[in-house]
Design a protein around this motif. Structure first.
Motif, PDB file in Angstrom:
ATOM      1  N   ARG A 253       0.931  -0.719   0.222  1.00  0.00           N
ATOM      2  CA  ARG A 253      -0.023  -0.056  -0.171  1.00  0.00           C
ATOM      3  C   ARG A 253       1.000   1.591  -0.105  1.00  0.00           C
ATOM      4  NH1 ARG A 253      -1.752   4.432  -0.093  1.00  0.00           N
ATOM      5  NH2 ARG A 253      -3.837   4.552   0.532  1.00  0.00           N
ATOM      6  N   GLY A 254       1.996   0.651   0.697  1.00  0.00           N
ATOM      7  CA  GLY A 254       2.355   2.280   0.814  1.00  0.00           C
ATOM      8  C   GLY A 254       2.848   3.519   1.743  1.00  0.00           C
ATOM      9  N   GLY A 255       3.202   4.190   1.389  1.00  0.00           N
ATOM     10  CA  GLY A 255       2.533   5.526   2.611  1.00  0.00           C
ATOM     11  C   GLY A 255       2.519   5.837   3.599  1.00  0.00           C
ATOM     12  N   ARG A 256       1.944   5.869   4.336  1.00  0.00           N
ATOM     13  CA  ARG A 256       1.456   6.521   5.864  1.00  0.00           C
ATOM     14  C   ARG A 256       1.011   4.965   6.176  1.00  0.00           C
ATOM     15  NH1 ARG A 256      -2.149  10.160   8.518  1.00  0.00           N
ATOM     16  NH2 ARG A 256      -3.586   9.147   6.992  1.00  0.00           N
ATOM     17  N   ALA A 257       0.778   3.948   5.280  1.00  0.00           N
ATOM     18  CA  ALA A 257       0.494   2.460   5.728  1.00  0.00           C
ATOM     19  C   ALA A 257       1.259   2.221   6.454  1.00  0.00           C
ATOM     20  CB  ALA A 257      -0.832   1.405   4.938  1.00  0.00           C
ATOM     21  N   VAL A 258       2.263   2.011   6.090  1.00  0.00           N
ATOM     22  CA  VAL A 258       3.222   1.167   6.380  1.00  0.00           C
ATOM     23  C   VAL A 258       3.761   1.284   8.210  1.00  0.00           C
ATOM     24  CG1 VAL A 258       5.965   0.601   6.515  1.00  0.00           C
ATOM     25  CG2 VAL A 258       4.313   1.161   3.841  1.00  0.00           C
ATOM     26  N   VAL A 259       3.335   2.394   8.644  1.00  0.00           N
ATOM     27  CA  VAL A 259       3.682   2.718   9.684  1.00  0.00           C
ATOM     28  C   VAL A 259       2.031   2.563  10.551  1.00  0.00           C
ATOM     29  CG1 VAL A 259       4.390   4.307  11.907  1.00  0.00           C
ATOM     30  CG2 VAL A 259       5.655   3.929   9.495  1.00  0.00           C
TER      31      VAL A 259
ATOM     32  N   ALA B 118      -6.530  -0.025   0.368  1.00  0.00           N
ATOM     33  CA  ALA B 118      -6.925   0.033   0.400  1.00  0.00           C
ATOM     34  C   ALA B 118      -7.104   1.479   1.399  1.00  0.00           C
ATOM     35  CB  ALA B 118      -7.216  -1.185   1.896  1.00  0.00           C
ATOM     36  N   PRO B 119      -7.764   2.364   1.599  1.00  0.00           N
ATOM     37  CA  PRO B 119      -7.356   3.432   1.964  1.00  0.00           C
ATOM     38  C   PRO B 119      -6.498   3.229   3.639  1.00  0.00           C
ATOM     39  CG  PRO B 119      -9.920   3.610   1.660  1.00  0.00           C
ATOM     40  CD  PRO B 119      -9.261   2.594   1.408  1.00  0.00           C
TER      41      PRO B 119
ATOM     42  N   VAL C 294      -5.646 -12.501   0.697  1.00  0.00           N
ATOM     43  CA  VAL C 294      -5.723 -12.574  -1.143  1.00  0.00           C
ATOM     44  C   VAL C 294      -5.331 -10.958  -1.087  1.00  0.00           C
ATOM     45  CG1 VAL C 294      -8.302 -11.299  -1.191  1.00  0.00           C
ATOM     46  CG2 VAL C 294      -7.849 -13.838  -0.351  1.00  0.00           C
ATOM     47  N   LEU C 295      -5.650  -9.963   0.351  1.00  0.00           N
ATOM     48  CA  LEU C 295      -5.371  -8.348  -0.010  1.00  0.00           C
ATOM     49  C   LEU C 295      -3.963  -8.379  -0.885  1.00  0.00           C
ATOM     50  CD1 LEU C 295      -7.467  -7.851   3.252  1.00  0.00           C
ATOM     51  CD2 LEU C 295      -7.023  -7.159   1.531  1.00  0.00           C
ATOM     52  N   VAL C 296      -3.463  -9.710   0.408  1.00  0.00           N
ATOM     53  CA  VAL C 296      -1.738  -9.055  -0.556  1.00  0.00           C
ATOM     54  C   VAL C 296      -1.507 -10.355  -2.384  1.00  0.00           C
ATOM     55  CG1 VAL C 296       1.001 -10.180  -0.375  1.00  0.00           C
ATOM     56  CG2 VAL C 296      -0.763  -9.541   1.630  1.00  0.00           C
ATOM     57  N   ALA C 297      -2.209 -11.219  -2.182  1.00  0.00           N
ATOM     58  CA  ALA C 297      -2.716 -11.639  -3.843  1.00  0.00           C
ATOM     59  C   ALA C 297      -2.902 -10.655  -4.598  1.00  0.00           C
ATOM     60  CB  ALA C 297      -3.100 -13.163  -3.149  1.00  0.00           C
TER      61      ALA C 297
ATOM     62  N   VAL D  22      -6.757   4.378   6.686  1.00  0.00           N
ATOM     63  CA  VAL D  22      -7.872   4.149   8.342  1.00  0.00           C
ATOM     64  C   VAL D  22      -8.897   2.403   6.949  1.00  0.00           C
ATOM     65  CG1 VAL D  22     -10.167   4.905   9.139  1.00  0.00           C
ATOM     66  CG2 VAL D  22      -8.526   6.543   8.139  1.00  0.00           C
ATOM     67  N   LEU D  23      -9.151   1.686   6.337  1.00  0.00           N
ATOM     68  CA  LEU D  23      -9.692   0.604   6.235  1.00  0.00           C
ATOM     69  C   LEU D  23      -9.339  -0.279   6.313  1.00  0.00           C
ATOM     70  CD1 LEU D  23     -12.848  -0.714   5.172  1.00  0.00           C
ATOM     71  CD2 LEU D  23     -11.530  -0.302   2.794  1.00  0.00           C
ATOM     72  N   GLY D  24      -7.342   0.133   5.980  1.00  0.00           N
ATOM     73  CA  GLY D  24      -6.957  -0.592   5.976  1.00  0.00           C
ATOM     74  C   GLY D  24      -6.491  -1.358   7.592  1.00  0.00           C
ATOM     75  N   ALA D  25      -6.476  -0.367   8.479  1.00  0.00           N
ATOM     76  CA  ALA D  25      -5.869  -0.075   9.930  1.00  0.00           C
ATOM     77  C   ALA D  25      -6.886  -1.568  10.414  1.00  0.00           C
ATOM     78  CB  ALA D  25      -5.933   0.955  10.784  1.00  0.00           C
TER      79      ALA D  25
END
Length: 190
Positions: free
Chosen positions: A57-63, A110-111, A102-105, A113-116
């Motif tokens: 996903r990258g960006g802030r999601a990595v943290v 995802a946004p 599935v999400l990785v494959a 917030v939704l991923g978190a």
């Protein structure tokens, strides 16, 4: 070259390790806390997939996503330690492995917030399993141990993603997710 060895080691571990780390053994030490997530493929796969998915996903999601996982996992641990009974923890862990795979494959972006929120829901059940296993008096040391192991597994997932990206191997990224799906389905059916 180092990344290939790490990737191979994780994939082999995913195939040959027992899927469940939930033995019901009484545990209370820091070492037992570290060992719990590392003792079963269910935790290894789910937590590694969180790190890998966050990197994809990258960006802030990595943290944010790994932090959300740890926070919700600790909430699940606290709930179990306080006596909250949840009858579907093991099936929920199986579903978390499948869904994260599935999400990785599929490379779902995802946004943040939704991923978190998604990883937080999954993490609650993993934390509850940790809390159920912690029957000893030293819950804090045990929680510190499994938190360290969880953060490390997230970092491994991120490192795998970095390695696979540097190999320009999007098919391998999808393959890692597909392996998690297969393992999760085996876990859910077992």
């Amino acid at each position: 070259m180092m990344w290939r060895g790490l990737i191979c080691a994780v994939l082999v571990d995913m195939i040959v390790c027992p899927v469940s780390a939930h033995t019901g053994d009484a545990v209370s030490s820091f070492g037992a806390g570290v060992a719990h997530p590392l003792g079963g493929a269910d935790h290894i796969i789910a937590m590694t997939m969180v790190g890998l998915w966050s990197l994809l996903r990258g960006g802030r999601a990595v943290v944010v996503w790994p932090m959300a996982f740890v926070a919700a996992m600790l909430a699940g641990f606290a709930a179990a330690s306080a006596g909250l009974q949840v009858s579907f923890v093991e099936p929920a862990i199986g579903v978390s492995i499948v869904m994260l795979g599935v999400l990785v494959a599929l490379g779902v972006r995802a946004p943040t917030v939704l991923g978190a929120l998604a990883v937080g829901v999954f993490a609650f059940f993993h934390g509850h399993a940790h809390g159920t296993a912690a029957l000893g008096a030293s819950h804090i040391l045990y929680a510190m141990g499994f938190t360290l192991a969880t953060v490390t597994l997230h970092a491994v997932g991120i490192a795998i993603g970095v390695g696979l990206r540097s190999l320009a191997a999007p098919l391998l990224l999808s393959g890692a997710g597909a392996c998690a799906v297969v393992a999760g389905l085996a876990w859910s059916g077992g």
